[in-house]
Design an enzyme around this catalytic site. Structure first.
Site, short mmCIF file in Angstrom:
data_model
loop_
_atom_site.label_atom_id
_atom_site.label_comp_id
_atom_site.label_asym_id
_atom_site.label_seq_id
_atom_site.Cartn_x
_atom_site.Cartn_y
_atom_site.Cartn_z
N SER A 142 -49.60 12.72 -4.77
CA SER A 142 -49.92 11.72 -3.90
C SER A 142 -48.61 11.15 -3.24
O SER A 142 -47.93 12.28 -2.46
CB SER A 142 -50.45 10.21 -4.70
OG SER A 142 -50.99 9.23 -3.74
N GLU A 246 -54.28 17.20 0.88
CA GLU A 246 -55.31 16.14 0.62
C GLU A 246 -55.21 14.95 1.19
O GLU A 246 -53.85 14.47 1.31
CB GLU A 246 -55.40 16.29 -0.74
CG GLU A 246 -54.14 16.09 -1.58
CD GLU A 246 -54.08 14.30 -1.99
OE1 GLU A 246 -55.00 13.70 -1.91
OE2 GLU A 246 -52.88 14.04 -1.99
N HIS A 316 -57.05 13.39 -4.95
CA HIS A 316 -57.15 12.02 -5.92
C HIS A 316 -58.64 12.00 -6.42
O HIS A 316 -59.39 11.23 -6.10
CB HIS A 316 -57.22 10.80 -4.96
CG HIS A 316 -55.72 10.53 -4.33
ND1 HIS A 316 -55.19 11.11 -3.44
CD2 HIS A 316 -55.12 9.37 -4.73
CE1 HIS A 316 -53.82 10.76 -3.19
NE2 HIS A 316 -53.76 9.54 -3.91
#
Length: 352
Positions: A142, A246, A316
């Site tokens: 992330s 992502e 995630h």
């Protein structure tokens, strides 16, 4: 969810003229690839918080317990439980913890407690010479994408996009960790489908955008965080790379804007292959309508004529691959897989 919303708009607005960025990418020689030493059970790992603060003490406790359950000893950063607004301490404190862990000979790997936002603020403050002189495993995802990109660009060190310390550690993630770090396997990254009581399996399915195989070093991570580095010296060269991306909780129009940035800066035209992971909660909102994620990928990826697929277990999600950023892989877009071609750790020293 690990988020880092505020960094996107400001960094994109401050980006260099795109022609200048392309020239800088071409003119700056990429550093030679640098491998970290292998990790062994009983080694000490450093827990740091380069991004958001952990809201509850239990999260910090769980991160330490998870590392110990993996057979590792734990050393915590001096400020890993601190708070400065939404951040885990001031920029100087968080950067200082990272620099200290890279310089600490006792610490064999660094695991980020969580993501959130704010890691990009640290990039000018990191001691890249120290990192280069003391390579070691760095794990997180992330917002930690900012660290993966900058360390790759400045040192060539292979780092690892995968579970955070305070995140979920189901059997799949533990298996990934042990096979990659302890057994040093040349991993084959293939989605598990499992049983979801469907006539045709639906869970963890991949979709081929364009078939074929490609080889190259992996680059990527979170789409929002990566594109927020546009125009900075902290993005690695995209030439010949396999780009994996992502994201989470991003409306399609924002995803379209970010892919447009990658296209305009010349990054997409340089890559050899494309892997898209999970984009959780990325559905259109109310209004006049929206491009779908499929349409966005068709617009930006299909014209490249390179092997590409979606649905990889990256992002995630509870069960996720541990992906070596900078590791050399071969991807098979028809099968929806990629595999390591070379070790991503230093060879063990010969016994005298």
């Amino acid at each position: 969810m690990d988020r880092r919303r505020f960094i996107g708009g400001a960094a994109l607005a401050a980006a260099l003229p795109l022609t200048g960025l392309q020239g800088a990418m071409a003119a700056t020689a990429a550093p030679r690839r640098l491998l970290p030493p292998a990790l062994n059970k009983g080694d000490t790992v450093g827990l740091v918080s380069p991004s958001g603060a952990t809201s509850e003490r239990l999260g910090l406790q769980l991160a330490g317990e998870a590392m110990e359950a993996l057979g590792l000893k734990v050393k915590t950063g001096a400020h890993y439980g601190a708070r400065h607004g939404h951040l885990a301490g001031t920029d100087a404190e968080r950067a200082g913890d990272l620099n200290a862990m890279f310089g600490d000979r006792q610490v064999k790997a660094i695991v980020c407690v969580r993501g959130g936002s704010g890691a990009a603020r640290l990039l000018p403050m990191l001691d890249y010479a120290r990192i280069r002189a003391n390579p070691k495993v760095l794990l997180g995802y992330s917002d930690i994408t900012a660290l993966h990109c900058a360390i790759q660009a400045k040192t060539g060190l292979v780092t690892f996009h995968g579970p955070i310390g305070a995140g979920s550690w189901p059997r799949f993630n533990v298996d990934q960790f042990e096979r990659l770090f302890f057994n040093r396997e040349l991993m084959n990254y293939q989605n598990t489908t499992g049983s979801d009581d469907e006539l045709v399996p639906r869970k963890n399915r991949t979709v081929t955008l364009r078939g074929g195989r490609a080889q190259g070093e992996l680059i990527g991570g979170n789409l929002t965080v990566l594109t927020a580095l546009a125009g900075s010296p902290y993005l690695p060269d995209f030439t010949g790379k396999i780009l994996f991306l992502e994201d989470v909780a991003e409306a399609p129009y924002r995803i379209d804007r970010m892919f447009s940035t990658l296209k305009l800066m010349g990054a997409l035209d340089r890559i050899a292959g494309f892997i898209f992971g999970d984009c959780n909660d990325c559905k259109p909102g109310d209004g006049y309508g929206s491009l779908t994620l499929d349409q966005i990928l068709d617009d930006y990826i299909l014209p490249l004529g390179i092997p590409a697929y979606t649905g990889a277990m990256i992002g995630h999600i509870r069960e996720q691959f541990i992906v070596p950023v900078g590791g050399k892989v071969e991807m098979d877009a028809d099968a929806g897989t990629f595999r390591l071609l070379e070790p991503v750790f230093q060879a063990p020293a010969a016994k005298g």
